[in-house]
Scaffold this active site. Structure first.
Site, PDB file in Angstrom:
ATOM      1  N   MET A  33       0.837  -1.200   0.000  1.00 45.72           N
ATOM      2  CA  MET A  33       0.000   0.000   0.000  1.00 45.72           C
ATOM      3  C   MET A  33       0.874   1.253   0.000  1.00 45.72           C
ATOM      4  O   MET A  33       0.426   2.348   0.343  1.00 45.72           O
ATOM      5  CB  MET A  33      -0.955   0.009   1.196  1.00 45.72           C
ATOM      6  CG  MET A  33      -1.994  -1.099   1.139  1.00 45.72           C
ATOM      7  SD  MET A  33      -3.498  -0.777   2.090  1.00 45.72           S
ATOM      8  CE  MET A  33      -2.838  -0.588   3.745  1.00 45.72           C
ATOM      9  N   HIS A  37       9.316   1.090   3.214  1.00 51.75           N
ATOM     10  CA  HIS A  37      10.452   1.146   4.128  1.00 51.75           C
ATOM     11  C   HIS A  37      11.372  -0.028   3.817  1.00 51.75           C
ATOM     12  O   HIS A  37      11.158  -0.761   2.838  1.00 51.75           O
ATOM     13  CB  HIS A  37       9.979   1.138   5.587  1.00 51.75           C
ATOM     14  CG  HIS A  37       9.004   0.046   5.913  1.00 51.75           C
ATOM     15  ND1 HIS A  37       9.346  -1.291   5.896  1.00 51.75           N
ATOM     16  CD2 HIS A  37       7.682   0.081   6.241  1.00 51.75           C
ATOM     17  CE1 HIS A  37       8.305  -2.031   6.216  1.00 51.75           C
ATOM     18  NE2 HIS A  37       7.276  -1.223   6.430  1.00 51.75           N
ATOM     19  N   HIS A  40       9.867  -3.429   3.015  1.00 47.54           N
ATOM     20  CA  HIS A  40       9.335  -3.603   1.662  1.00 47.54           C
ATOM     21  C   HIS A  40      10.463  -3.876   0.666  1.00 47.54           C
ATOM     22  O   HIS A  40      10.324  -4.704  -0.238  1.00 47.54           O
ATOM     23  CB  HIS A  40       8.571  -2.353   1.218  1.00 47.54           C
ATOM     24  CG  HIS A  40       7.310  -2.096   1.974  1.00 47.54           C
ATOM     25  ND1 HIS A  40       7.191  -1.083   2.883  1.00 47.54           N
ATOM     26  CD2 HIS A  40       6.105  -2.727   1.960  1.00 47.54           C
ATOM     27  CE1 HIS A  40       5.970  -1.080   3.393  1.00 47.54           C
ATOM     28  NE2 HIS A  40       5.296  -2.071   2.856  1.00 47.54           N
ATOM     29  N   ASP A  80       8.762   9.067  -3.361  1.00 45.63           N
ATOM     30  CA  ASP A  80       9.801   8.444  -2.549  1.00 45.63           C
ATOM     31  C   ASP A  80       9.783   6.928  -2.717  1.00 45.63           C
ATOM     32  O   ASP A  80      10.833   6.281  -2.789  1.00 45.63           O
ATOM     33  CB  ASP A  80       9.605   8.818  -1.078  1.00 45.63           C
ATOM     34  CG  ASP A  80      10.660   8.183  -0.184  1.00 45.63           C
ATOM     35  OD1 ASP A  80      11.844   8.531  -0.333  1.00 45.63           O
ATOM     36  OD2 ASP A  80      10.304   7.312   0.645  1.00 45.63           O
ATOM     37  N   GLN A  84      12.905   4.478  -4.097  1.00 52.10           N
ATOM     38  CA  GLN A  84      13.411   3.289  -3.409  1.00 52.10           C
ATOM     39  C   GLN A  84      13.372   2.068  -4.326  1.00 52.10           C
ATOM     40  O   GLN A  84      14.287   1.230  -4.302  1.00 52.10           O
ATOM     41  CB  GLN A  84      12.587   3.009  -2.161  1.00 52.10           C
ATOM     42  CG  GLN A  84      12.756   4.027  -1.049  1.00 52.10           C
ATOM     43  CD  GLN A  84      12.013   3.596   0.202  1.00 52.10           C
ATOM     44  OE1 GLN A  84      12.354   2.592   0.829  1.00 52.10           O
ATOM     45  NE2 GLN A  84      10.975   4.340   0.569  1.00 52.10           N
ATOM     46  N   LYS A 153       5.197 -10.312   9.151  1.00 53.81           N
ATOM     47  CA  LYS A 153       4.670  -9.411  10.183  1.00 53.81           C
ATOM     48  C   LYS A 153       3.150  -9.503  10.236  1.00 53.81           C
ATOM     49  O   LYS A 153       2.564  -9.573  11.308  1.00 53.81           O
ATOM     50  CB  LYS A 153       5.089  -7.964   9.920  1.00 53.81           C
ATOM     51  CG  LYS A 153       4.531  -6.992  10.982  1.00 53.81           C
ATOM     52  CD  LYS A 153       4.914  -5.565  10.688  1.00 53.81           C
ATOM     53  CE  LYS A 153       4.115  -4.970   9.560  1.00 53.81           C
ATOM     54  NZ  LYS A 153       2.682  -4.740   9.933  1.00 53.81           N
ATOM     55  N   SER A 189       6.945  -1.097  10.042  1.00 46.54           N
ATOM     56  CA  SER A 189       5.585  -0.899   9.567  1.00 46.54           C
ATOM     57  C   SER A 189       5.434   0.534   9.087  1.00 46.54           C
ATOM     58  O   SER A 189       6.015   1.461   9.676  1.00 46.54           O
ATOM     59  CB  SER A 189       4.571  -1.171  10.688  1.00 46.54           C
ATOM     60  OG  SER A 189       3.274  -0.755  10.311  1.00 46.54           O
ATOM     61  N   SER A 190       4.641   0.723   8.034  1.00 44.73           N
ATOM     62  CA  SER A 190       4.370   2.074   7.559  1.00 44.73           C
ATOM     63  C   SER A 190       3.678   2.908   8.625  1.00 44.73           C
ATOM     64  O   SER A 190       3.793   4.139   8.641  1.00 44.73           O
ATOM     65  CB  SER A 190       3.509   2.015   6.292  1.00 44.73           C
ATOM     66  OG  SER A 190       4.176   1.306   5.268  1.00 44.73           O
ATOM     67  N   ARG A 191       2.949   2.254   9.521  1.00 46.18           N
ATOM     68  CA  ARG A 191       2.226   2.988  10.557  1.00 46.18           C
ATOM     69  C   ARG A 191       3.121   3.435  11.711  1.00 46.18           C
ATOM     70  O   ARG A 191       2.683   4.210  12.560  1.00 46.18           O
ATOM     71  CB  ARG A 191       1.063   2.141  11.095  1.00 46.18           C
ATOM     72  CG  ARG A 191      -0.088   1.976  10.105  1.00 46.18           C
ATOM     73  CD  ARG A 191      -1.265   1.245  10.730  1.00 46.18           C
ATOM     74  NE  ARG A 191      -2.462   1.317   9.914  1.00 46.18           N
ATOM     75  CZ  ARG A 191      -2.842   0.412   9.033  1.00 46.18           C
ATOM     76  NH1 ARG A 191      -2.074  -0.650   8.838  1.00 46.18           N
ATOM     77  NH2 ARG A 191      -3.960   0.559   8.340  1.00 46.18           N
TER      78      ARG A 191
END
Length: 282
Positions: A33, A37, A40, A80, A84, A153, A189-191
């Protein structure tokens, strides 16, 4: 962005994949989504181990968010993300608009049982896995990829998607990858970017509690008591605990002792406005 292909339609992606397959290349898919980071990027590198060509999908899927959840504020960092992916050597990004994935009149969902109905995340997010399975089923058939890589995860999600791909004969192999962690043990985690400095300092406690609990279970401590005390530790630290459970690593069924089979410890808890999940093997 000239170093990476960006597909906004299924037709464009399928045309590229058809060419790759015609050349004898295997194709890997990394569904995301966005808000990428290092975890990923690790998924991309794992996909490259299995396939000559790798597509990363970036789609914030509205059907897996409940009305009270963070769909609108979920981080969107496309430029961004692409930078990556260029650095990682991915071949393409699938970046569809919502209307490409869910056109007018869309009326189909994937009905789930098995690992999607075991009283873990499904108890707190009852529509979540239906949304995940529906979008993943679409991505698998849209991309016609040979492999898809998922991180451990989101362990229940991994089991749900693996079961669905097998049950529906989707012709894609699901490849798991171990959770990537920050140096202090927090699962990437993105969160995590939502965490305040105070909450970020506290967040690694979840992994520490899981590690200590796993050691107790391996030591043949009574499982129910060990889990209960670990739950109390998390709550006492200031988390709002959704669950901390010991489950069978394959079926996610409840277990009562180490003799019940391979065990996975799974936790979900909120600190402030951020919900964190983690899991480890015993």
């Amino acid at each position: 962005m000239s170093q990476i292909a960006i597909f906004e339609t299924v037709a464009a992606m399928r045309a590229a994949v058809a060419g790759w397959h015609a050349a004898g290349d295997k194709v890997g898919l990394v569904p995301t989504m966005g808000a990428l980071h290092e975890g990923h990027v690790a998924l991309v590198r794992e996909a490259q181990r299995h396939a000559r060509r790798v597509i990363v999908s970036i789609f914030v899927n509205p059907t897996q968010f409940a009305p009270h959840e963070d769909f609108k504020k979920y981080p969107r960092t496309f430029d961004d993300d692409c930078a990556q992916l260029v650095a990682a050597g991915a071949d393409a990004v699938f970046f569809p608009p919502v209307e490409e994935m869910y056109p007018a009149g869309f009326a189909t969902r994937v009905l789930l049982l098995g690992p999607a109905a075991v009283g873990l995340d499904d108890r707190f997010r009852p529509t979540h896995f239906e949304g995940v399975a529906t979008v993943c089923c679409k991505l698998f058939t849209q991309s016609q990829a040979d492999f898809a890589v998922f991180g451990e995860k989101d362990y229940q999600q991994l089991k749900v998607v693996t079961r669905m791909a097998a049950d529906l004969d989707l012709g894609i192999e699901i490849v798991p990858l171990a959770t990537f962690r920050e140096p202090d043990g927090l699962a990437m985690s993105s969160r995590n970017r939502y965490l305040s400095a105070e909450h970020r300092a506290l967040a690694p406690l979840l992994h520490q509690v899981l590690q200590a609990l796993a050691a107790r279970i391996r030591n043949q401590d009574p499982l129910f008591q060990a889990v209960s005390e670990a739950q109390t530790e998390i709550i006492s630290a200031g988390f709002e605990l959704d669950y901390l459970e010991a489950r069978h690593a394959q079926t996610l069924a409840p277990v009562t002792s180490l003799a019940d089979g391979p065990i996975r410890l799974l936790v979900a808890a909120r600190i402030g406005a951020t919900r964190l999940i983690d899991n480890i093997a015993v």
